[in-house]
Structures are given as structure tokens and as C-alpha cells.
Design a protein around this motif. Structure first.
Motif, short mmCIF file in Angstrom:
data_model
loop_
_atom_site.label_atom_id
_atom_site.label_comp_id
_atom_site.label_asym_id
_atom_site.label_seq_id
_atom_site.Cartn_x
_atom_site.Cartn_y
_atom_site.Cartn_z
N ASP A 152 0.89 -1.14 -0.02
CA ASP A 152 0.07 -0.04 -0.02
C ASP A 152 0.85 1.07 -0.11
O ASP A 152 0.86 1.71 0.94
N VAL A 153 1.31 1.55 -1.08
CA VAL A 153 2.37 2.79 -1.20
C VAL A 153 1.42 3.79 -1.67
O VAL A 153 0.51 3.65 -2.80
N GLN A 154 1.35 5.06 -1.12
CA GLN A 154 0.49 6.11 -1.33
C GLN A 154 1.38 7.42 -1.83
O GLN A 154 2.35 7.64 -1.26
N HIS A 155 0.60 8.11 -2.66
CA HIS A 155 1.09 9.57 -2.99
C HIS A 155 0.51 10.55 -1.92
O HIS A 155 -0.16 10.37 -1.21
N GLU A 156 1.62 11.58 -1.83
CA GLU A 156 1.27 12.63 -1.01
C GLU A 156 1.81 13.94 -1.71
O GLU A 156 3.03 14.23 -1.69
N ALA A 157 1.02 14.79 -2.66
CA ALA A 157 1.54 16.11 -3.12
C ALA A 157 1.77 17.16 -2.20
O ALA A 157 1.09 17.33 -1.36
N GLU A 158 3.18 17.48 -2.27
CA GLU A 158 3.49 18.56 -1.29
C GLU A 158 4.28 19.80 -2.01
O GLU A 158 4.98 19.38 -3.08
N LEU A 159 4.43 20.93 -1.48
CA LEU A 159 5.18 21.95 -1.73
C LEU A 159 6.42 21.80 -0.97
O LEU A 159 6.50 21.53 0.32
N ALA A 160 7.71 21.98 -1.67
CA ALA A 160 9.03 21.83 -1.16
C ALA A 160 9.54 22.97 -0.94
O ALA A 160 9.84 23.75 -2.08
N PRO A 186 -3.61 5.14 -3.08
CA PRO A 186 -2.83 4.11 -3.19
C PRO A 186 -2.10 4.06 -4.79
O PRO A 186 -2.92 4.86 -5.58
N LEU A 187 -1.09 3.85 -4.99
CA LEU A 187 -0.29 3.56 -6.55
C LEU A 187 -0.28 2.14 -6.63
O LEU A 187 0.41 1.47 -5.78
N ARG A 188 -0.32 1.69 -8.02
CA ARG A 188 -0.06 0.53 -8.45
C ARG A 188 1.04 0.48 -9.47
O ARG A 188 1.05 1.49 -10.22
N ALA A 189 1.54 -0.76 -9.68
CA ALA A 189 2.55 -0.62 -10.82
C ALA A 189 1.90 -0.19 -12.35
O ALA A 189 0.81 -0.74 -12.40
N GLY A 190 2.59 0.75 -12.83
CA GLY A 190 1.76 0.94 -14.32
C GLY A 190 1.25 2.56 -14.20
O GLY A 190 0.92 3.14 -15.22
N ASP A 191 0.78 2.92 -12.73
CA ASP A 191 0.26 4.03 -12.73
C ASP A 191 1.28 5.51 -12.93
O ASP A 191 2.50 5.03 -12.66
N GLU A 192 0.70 6.38 -13.30
CA GLU A 192 1.40 7.46 -13.72
C GLU A 192 0.97 8.60 -12.84
O GLU A 192 -0.24 8.83 -12.71
N VAL A 193 1.81 9.04 -11.84
CA VAL A 193 1.31 10.03 -10.84
C VAL A 193 2.12 11.32 -11.27
O VAL A 193 3.08 11.33 -11.49
N ALA A 194 1.19 12.53 -11.10
CA ALA A 194 1.58 13.84 -11.32
C ALA A 194 1.32 14.78 -10.28
O ALA A 194 0.08 14.84 -9.82
N VAL A 195 2.19 15.53 -9.75
CA VAL A 195 2.05 16.33 -8.67
C VAL A 195 2.15 17.80 -9.40
O VAL A 195 3.31 18.17 -10.02
N SER A 196 1.17 18.69 -9.27
CA SER A 196 1.31 19.97 -10.02
C SER A 196 1.20 21.06 -8.94
O SER A 196 0.00 20.95 -7.90
N ILE A 197 1.77 22.16 -8.90
CA ILE A 197 1.69 23.35 -7.96
C ILE A 197 1.87 24.61 -8.80
O ILE A 197 2.54 24.83 -9.78
N GLU A 198 0.70 25.27 -8.61
CA GLU A 198 0.55 26.53 -9.23
C GLU A 198 1.85 27.59 -9.12
O GLU A 198 2.35 27.80 -8.18
N GLY A 199 2.22 27.96 -10.36
CA GLY A 199 3.45 28.77 -10.40
C GLY A 199 4.78 28.38 -10.37
O GLY A 199 5.68 28.90 -10.53
N ILE A 200 4.53 27.00 -10.26
CA ILE A 200 5.83 26.20 -10.49
C ILE A 200 6.12 25.13 -11.35
O ILE A 200 6.84 25.24 -12.00
N GLY A 201 5.23 24.18 -11.57
CA GLY A 201 5.04 23.32 -12.51
C GLY A 201 4.66 21.83 -12.36
O GLY A 201 3.73 21.74 -11.17
N THR A 202 5.19 20.77 -12.95
CA THR A 202 4.57 19.48 -12.71
C THR A 202 5.59 18.61 -12.71
O THR A 202 6.31 18.49 -13.45
N LEU A 203 5.50 17.64 -11.72
CA LEU A 203 6.51 16.51 -11.62
C LEU A 203 5.70 15.31 -11.77
O LEU A 203 4.42 14.95 -11.06
N THR A 204 6.08 14.56 -12.81
CA THR A 204 5.51 13.12 -13.32
C THR A 204 6.46 12.08 -13.12
O THR A 204 7.53 12.10 -13.48
N ASN A 205 5.91 10.85 -12.65
CA ASN A 205 6.60 9.95 -12.35
C ASN A 205 5.98 8.61 -12.74
O ASN A 205 4.58 8.64 -12.40
#
Length: 263
Positions: free
Chosen positions: A110-118, A238-257
């Protein structure tokens, strides 16, 4: 200014990203002379962004992450909001960049995503007073605080659940042009295979950016390139094998894995 770290023909460098996000094929990187943590010059040598491999924008000696800093996220997991910032570490080996593969750990189901400002630290600092905390910030980037939720619950200590290899995607670059006030009210979203999972704003943080810097540096010295993760809004999942997860933050950009299984 958007500062990226990249690889081209086996060489690693920093550069300033130029162009409009609405026209991604026109984005260029102006290679810089020096490093972003000190005075640098643009070389004038420009390379299409499409021709380089973006790397993690910094290589932190440590990632200090703040848990339960959004009340709605704390509530969705049945937790109370702590009275003071709740910090934990993610090791340098957890950091990967935009486009890198997330290898699903074998010990978790059960690996889960957590989108965050760094928050990216720009100078060595310790015991920073609040009125000067803005001076130690280089800029901001997107982060995904991946969490092995079942392991987190079972082991109580979060070292393996939060610190496994690849559990801290960062990128795509560091945005240096945002004030603390602007960074304190940005839209944060996460999609999985194009489906919206998380949607919040940094204004929902219980403890703001300056207060987090004060709290962390009361206890430890931060080095240039170190990162503070500021917490995640509700909607983790949750995230599963094959999923594409994208974190987007206004004014910064999008991080996709993309998530894969270990060979």
C-alpha cells in the motif's frame, strides 16, 4: 526564475529554463556558469529542454518532512493535528527526479502518493529568526512524499515507510521568483493516470513556511540544497505498478513519475 539541474551527453549542469509552459516544445535551458547557491552567470548557451534529461533539481543532504500539516489530511487518516510541527526525515537516497521510475517496494502492499510544496534552502543556516527566514530560501519545487502506509502503521517508526529508495520525487525545477506570501497560497494537485486525487492550497497549512523554517533550524543546521516538505492536503491514495502520478503546483510546474515493480 526556474533553475533546473540536468544531464546532457553525460555532463551534469544547472541552467535557467526559458519559455512559456503553454508551448513546451519551445522551452530552452540557458546553461549557467557556477551553481545556484552562489552568484552565477548565464552562459548564453541554450539547449532545447526536450534534448536534456532533467535530474532532481537539488541533491539535499537531508529532507526534513512535516507530517499532519493539513488538518483535512490528518482527519482522513484518523489523526489529530499536532500542537507543534511534526518532523521526520527522508534520506538523500530517497530523492529521484522528474520522469524517474518509482520502484514499488517489495515489503509494502500500500504505497500512497502525497503531493507537497517543497522549500529549497539556499544557504547554510541555523536558529533562523522568523523575520529573516525568507532570506534562507532559494525557491520552491514540487514533491511527492511517497509513503508505504501499511508499513507506517505496522512499524510505528517511519524510517522504512517514508525513507525507501525513490520515495521522494522532486522537480521539475526550482522556482525562485515566488515570495513567501505567494508560496503561501498556491494550488496543489495530484493526479493518477489523469484522475484528480488531491486538490488543496498551501494556505491550508497549519504551520506556514516561515514557522517551519524557524522550527527546523532551532534543532539542526540546514545546508544549501536541503529541502523542507511542508505537508500534504487530503486525498492521499494508493499507487499500483503502471500508474503515472503527477504533482502540480500553481506557479511552479508539474512533477510526473511512473510506478514500476522491481525486476
Amino acid at each position: 526564475m526556474r533553475i533546473a539541474r540536468f544531464s546532457l551527453d553525460g555532463n551534469v549542469a544547472f541552467g535557467v529554463v526559458e519559455g512559456e509552459d503553454s508551448q513546451p516544445d519551445s522551452l530552452l535551458i540557458d546553461i549557467i556558469r557556477g551553481i545556484p547557491f552562489a552568484a552565477f552567470e548565464r552562459s548564453g548557451t541554450k539547449v532545447p529542454l526536450s534534448k536534456v534529461r532533467l535530474l532532481p533539481p537539488v541533491l539535499p543532504s537531508k529532507v526534513v518532512a512535516i507530517g499532519r500539516n493539513y488538518a483535512d489530511h490528518a482527519a482522513e487518516l484518523g489523526n489529530e493535528v499536532p500542537d507543534v510541527p511534526f518532523a521526520f526525515f527522508k534520506p538523500s537516497t530517497s530523492v529521484i527526479g522528474p520522469g524517474d521510475r518509482i520502484i514499488h517496494p517489495t515489503f509494502s502492499a500500500d504505497v500512497q502518493h502525497e503531493a507537497e510544496l517543497a522549500v529549497v534552502i539556499g544557504r547554510l543556516c541555523h536558529q533562523v529568526p522568523r523575520e529573516r527566514a525568507h532570506e534562507v530560501i532559494l525557491g520552491y519545487t514540487c514533491a511527492n512524499d511517497l509513503t508505504a502506509r501499511d508499513t507506517q502503521r505496522a512499524e510505528k517508526q517511519w524510517a522504512r515507510a517514508k525513507g525507501f529508495d525513490g520515495s521522494c520525487p522532486l522537480g521539475p525545477w526550482v522556482e525562485t521568483g515566488l515570495s513567501v506570501e505567494q508560496a503561501g497560497d498556491l494550488a496543489v494537485t495530484c493526479t493518477v493516470n489523469g484522475e484528480l486525487r488531491q486538490a488543496g492550497r498551501t494556505s491550508q497549512m497549519v504551520n506556514g513556511i516561515l514557522d517551519l523554517i524557524v522550527n527546523v533550524t532551532e534543532a539542526m543546521t540546514l545546508l544549501p540544497g536541503d529541502v523542507i516538505l511542508t505537508g500534504t492536503p487530503a486525498g492521499v491514495g494508493p499507487l499500483r505498478a503502471g500508474d503515472e502520478v503527477a504533482v502540480s503546483i500553481e506557479g511552479i510546474g508539474t512533477l510526473t513519475n511512473k510506478v514500476i515493480t522491481r525486476d
